[in-house]
Design an enzyme around this catalytic site. Structure first.
Site, mmCIF file in Angstrom:
data_model
loop_
_atom_site.group_PDB
_atom_site.id
_atom_site.type_symbol
_atom_site.label_atom_id
_atom_site.label_comp_id
_atom_site.label_asym_id
_atom_site.label_seq_id
_atom_site.Cartn_x
_atom_site.Cartn_y
_atom_site.Cartn_z
ATOM 1 N N ASN A 112 47.952 17.608 17.631
ATOM 2 C CA ASN A 112 46.898 17.448 18.635
ATOM 3 C C ASN A 112 47.387 17.938 19.989
ATOM 4 O O ASN A 112 48.547 17.737 20.353
ATOM 5 C CB ASN A 112 46.477 15.989 18.733
ATOM 6 C CG ASN A 112 45.921 15.461 17.421
ATOM 7 O OD1 ASN A 112 46.357 15.866 16.349
ATOM 8 N ND2 ASN A 112 44.962 14.564 17.486
ATOM 9 N N HIS A 150 51.952 21.702 19.024
ATOM 10 C CA HIS A 150 51.008 22.738 19.438
ATOM 11 C C HIS A 150 50.786 22.740 20.952
ATOM 12 O O HIS A 150 49.819 23.327 21.442
ATOM 13 C CB HIS A 150 49.671 22.565 18.712
ATOM 14 C CG HIS A 150 49.744 22.941 17.264
ATOM 15 N ND1 HIS A 150 48.732 22.656 16.367
ATOM 16 C CD2 HIS A 150 50.718 23.569 16.545
ATOM 17 C CE1 HIS A 150 49.080 23.095 15.166
ATOM 18 N NE2 HIS A 150 50.275 23.648 15.254
ATOM 19 N N GLU A 262 38.185 11.294 4.603
ATOM 20 C CA GLU A 262 37.697 11.658 3.281
ATOM 21 C C GLU A 262 38.798 12.358 2.507
ATOM 22 O O GLU A 262 39.811 12.780 3.074
ATOM 23 C CB GLU A 262 36.473 12.559 3.398
ATOM 24 C CG GLU A 262 36.694 13.768 4.261
ATOM 25 C CD GLU A 262 35.407 14.489 4.627
ATOM 26 O OE1 GLU A 262 35.490 15.689 4.971
ATOM 27 O OE2 GLU A 262 34.332 13.870 4.561
#
Length: 294
Positions: A112, A150, A262
């Site tokens: 993130n 990142h 999910e």
């Protein structure tokens, strides 16, 4: 064999672990108001990543790229860490980690760019400072490392002198003040975009783009090489480098636990899977507490 969803079995593995690496992705920050790339509000529904998130794209159209990252900066500035960030910050603190994994080291590698994992640890240390011996002034070296592989959207990087700086200024320059992705002004002159206060060079967002290498690779891989437990949180193992870290740990006999909203195609290869919103599952599975208790 499908992955286990047994919290009891996972906690046994966690308790016996010696070195834990957590890898987080975009799903970690959704509850903080920062959509993933694939969400309806995500920028990639409208823009091809190749037009915004590569060095070539910046060289070709720095105005468009800066307007995109200005919008991301605004979201990051308004966001606050959610219970998932805070649960991970507890693992960074030896006192709290000892309650669930008394012999383990911990490393957090976050993909993130919103800076919320760092802010969560700052909030936790401030909240509990002076409550425990390892949170007194000057003892931050005892805290586990957080590697923002990142980069960070609130950082700027000078394309001339290479100076990196964190800035919460909003906007970074007057020309970006009225810009958002629904009202793009592609003709902002380069001289009106953010420039370095040290050398006058053109600034770029301090994030890692496609075609660029992640930051802190040596430090993260050292932790991965020593780890016996990997936590994949809000990210798919199809995304690199998260997948590479998980496979490396599993290939050496370590365990991998996935915390995702999910199922992903590769989840069947791992040992544990906890479906649901990670701001709810992480505090409960790791510490047996509710999201309001972190």
């Amino acid at each position: 064999m499908p992955p286990s969803s047994s919290i009891e079995d996972f906690r046994k593995v966690l308790y016996e672990s010696k070195s834990i690496v957590a890898v987080t992705g975009a799903g970690l920050s959704v509850a903080s108001g920062i959509p993933t790339w694939r969400d309806p509000e995500g920028v990639w529904k409208t823009y091809d990543p190749a037009t915004l998130a590569t060095p070539m794209a910046f060289n070709a159209n720095p105005s468009l790229v800066w307007q995109h990252y200005h919008a991301m900066r605004e979201r990051a500035l308004k966001a606050t860490p959610n219970p998932a960030h805070l649960a991970l910050s507890l693992l960074c603190v030896p006192h709290f980690r000892a309650t669930v994994a008394p012999s383990a080291q911990f490393t957090l590698a976050t993909q993130n760019i919103d800076g919320l994992s760092i802010r969560a640890l700052e909030n936790t240390t401030q909240k509990y400072r002076n409550s425990f011996g390892n949170l007194t002034e000057g003892s931050e070296a005892d805290l586990s490392p957080i590697y923002e592989v990142h980069g960070r959207v609130l950082d700027t990087l000078c394309t001339s002198c290479g100076h990196r700086e964190n800035s919460t200024t909003s906007p970074l320059c007057p020309a970006l003040a009225m810009s958002d992705l629904g009202n793009v002004n592609p003709s902002i002159p380069v001289e009106n975009l953010p420039h370095c206060l040290r050398c006058g060079g053109l600034l770029r967002p301090g994030v890692v783009w496609f075609e660029e290498l992640p930051l802190y690779s040596r430090e993260v891989w050292k932790a991965v090489d020593e780890a016996d437990l990997c936590l994949l949180i809000g990210t798919s193992s199809a995304v690199q480098p998260a997948g590479a870290y998980a496979y490396e740990i599993a290939d050496r006999g370590g365990k991998v636990a996935v915390f995702n909203k999910e199922n992903c195609e590769s989840d069947g290869e791992w040992h544990f899977s906890f479906l649901g919103l990670c701001e709810e599952t992480l505090p409960h599975v790791l510490f047996g507490i509710g999201s309001s208790d972190v």
